[in-house]
Design an enzyme around this catalytic site. Structure first.
Site, PDB file in Angstrom:
ATOM      1  CG  MET A  35     -59.209  48.588  29.744  1.00  0.00           C
ATOM      2  SD  MET A  35     -60.193  49.375  28.464  1.00  0.00           S
ATOM      3  CE  MET A  35     -61.805  48.703  28.796  1.00  0.00           C
ATOM      4  CE1 TYR A  37     -64.776  50.449  40.481  1.00  0.00           C
ATOM      5  CE2 TYR A  37     -65.851  48.436  39.767  1.00  0.00           C
ATOM      6  CZ  TYR A  37     -65.802  49.534  40.583  1.00  0.00           C
ATOM      7  OH  TYR A  37     -66.777  49.715  41.522  1.00  0.00           O
ATOM      8  CG  LEU A  38     -57.234  46.046  38.996  1.00  0.00           C
ATOM      9  CD1 LEU A  38     -55.871  45.928  39.672  1.00  0.00           C
ATOM     10  CD2 LEU A  38     -57.134  45.667  37.518  1.00  0.00           C
ATOM     11  CD  GLU A  40     -60.189  37.526  43.954  1.00  0.00           C
ATOM     12  OE1 GLU A  40     -59.345  36.717  43.518  1.00  0.00           O
ATOM     13  OE2 GLU A  40     -59.964  38.276  44.917  1.00  0.00           O
ATOM     14  CG  HIS A  42     -58.459  42.489  36.288  1.00  0.00           C
ATOM     15  ND1 HIS A  42     -59.594  43.134  36.726  1.00  0.00           N
ATOM     16  CD2 HIS A  42     -58.400  42.698  34.949  1.00  0.00           C
ATOM     17  CE1 HIS A  42     -60.189  43.729  35.701  1.00  0.00           C
ATOM     18  NE2 HIS A  42     -59.497  43.471  34.606  1.00  0.00           N
TER      19      HIS A  42
HETATM   20  O1  PAF Z   1     -59.515  43.331  28.159  1.00  0.00           O
HETATM   21  C1  PAF Z   1     -59.223  44.516  28.469  1.00  0.00           C
HETATM   22  O2  PAF Z   1     -59.290  44.929  29.625  1.00  0.00           O
HETATM   23  C2  PAF Z   1     -58.779  45.473  27.372  1.00  0.00           C
HETATM   24  O3  PAF Z   1     -59.436  45.217  26.172  1.00  0.00           O
HETATM   25  C3  PAF Z   1     -57.245  45.495  27.179  1.00  0.00           C
HETATM   26  C4  PAF Z   1     -56.717  44.162  26.713  1.00  0.00           C
HETATM   27  C5  PAF Z   1     -56.563  45.893  28.482  1.00  0.00           C
HETATM   28  C6  PAF Z   1     -56.868  46.536  26.107  1.00  0.00           C
HETATM   29  O4  PAF Z   1     -57.280  47.808  26.453  1.00  0.00           O
END
Ligand code: PAF
Length: 284
Positions: A35, A37-38, A40, A42
């Site tokens: 979603m 706003y990455l 570490e 991610h």
């Molecule tokens: O974990 C998340 O960031 C969200 O729940 C996902 C898996 C991207 C689904 O919107």
């Protein structure tokens, strides 16, 4: 080393076309759903995906379907340009950033889209999911539910969360058609639900759960941590500390689940936290 600029795709048909043309060339595709706003956590999913597939797609989409009206959809943090910079800096980069405007827009709501293609100017306001009732049957009315696993734990306080996650992940799987999809174990119940959904619905996708990435002080990384004051952050550290303490006790032979659970609850409450739940469960 040359940096790789990702292709930014906003249109779901274009995304599917890209994936299909790559697969026709024999390439394998990894999907990292986010979603935005990455952090570490991610980036570690992306690094791991590099060992598994030749191409990487990162989706950035704040899914309104997983927020109830009382939750923080409108204040969920975002920084798309910052995210792209981080993705360019990851070793090996990423191939595509899939950044749809509204995955619940089926073309019958012309006011919801302002332009198309990469780098479009987006509406400030995040749209809520259009239900079939609100839009005289033209909206969205199909939901994926993992009926047993979505109950309890986070599902208790967030009643629409898991059906929203399972539905949007299904949509992303159908659009991107990846070989492998990466999820963080920080959201443990979410990860188990997605594994079960993939098994039950016969998706030909390998789901990988990656270990939690923590800040130096021990707090699990999360985009929402940006909202924590220093005092709240301090309280939040009691979660990891109390879990570690119970883990240690269990390893030393303490087998009473009730006692282990109560000591977690007590430690968090003593630090000033309010506990939604603490449970010891089998991962299946
Ligand atoms: O974990 C998340 O960031 C969200 O729940 C996902 C898996 C991207 C689904 O919107």
């Amino acid at each position: 080393m040359a940096v790789k600029q990702p292709v930014i795709i906003t249109d779901k048909h274009e995304m599917r076309q890209w994936s299909r043309s790559m697969r026709a060339q024999g390439k394998t595709i990894g999907l990292v759903p986010t979603m935005g706003y990455l952090h570490e956590g991610h980036l570690s999913l992306i690094k791991e995906a590099h060992d598994l597939t030749q191409l990487i797609v990162v989706s950035i989409y704040v899914n309104p379907g997983q927020f109830s009206p009382s939750e923080d959809l409108s204040t969920y943090p975002s920084d798309f340009n910052g995210d792209i910079k981080k993705l360019v800096a990851v070793p090996g980069g990423v191939d595509v950033v899939f950044h749809p405007h509204n995955l619940y827009d089926y073309g019958n709501n012309s006011s919801s889209r302002i332009g198309g293609g990469g780098g479009v100017k987006r509406e400030e306001k995040r749209e809520k999911v259009v239900s079939c009732l609100e839009e005289k049957g033209l909206g969205h009315e199909t939901w994926v539910r993992v009926e047993r696993l979505e109950k309890g734990m986070c599902g208790k306080s967030r009643p629409v969360f898991f059906r929203g996650v399972a539905t949007v992940v299904t949509k992303l799987f159908n659009i991107v058609e990846p070989d492998v999809a990466m999820f963080g174990k920080k959201d443990y119940q979410q990860w188990r639900i997605i594994c079960r959904m993939v098994r039950d619905l016969d998706f030909a996708i390998e789901v990988i759960g990656s270990e939690i990435v923590r800040d130096n002080d021990g707090l699990a990384m999360s985009s929402r941590n940006v909202h924590l004051s220093p005092e709240e952050r301090d309280k939040a550290l009691s979660i990891n500390r109390s879990l570690l303490k119970s883990k240690c006790a269990a390893e030393k032979g303490q087998v009473n689940c009730g006692d282990l659970r109560n000591s977690v609850i007590q430690a968090i409450q003593e630090a000033g936290g309010r506990v939604d739940y603490a449970e010891i469960v089998d991962q299946e």
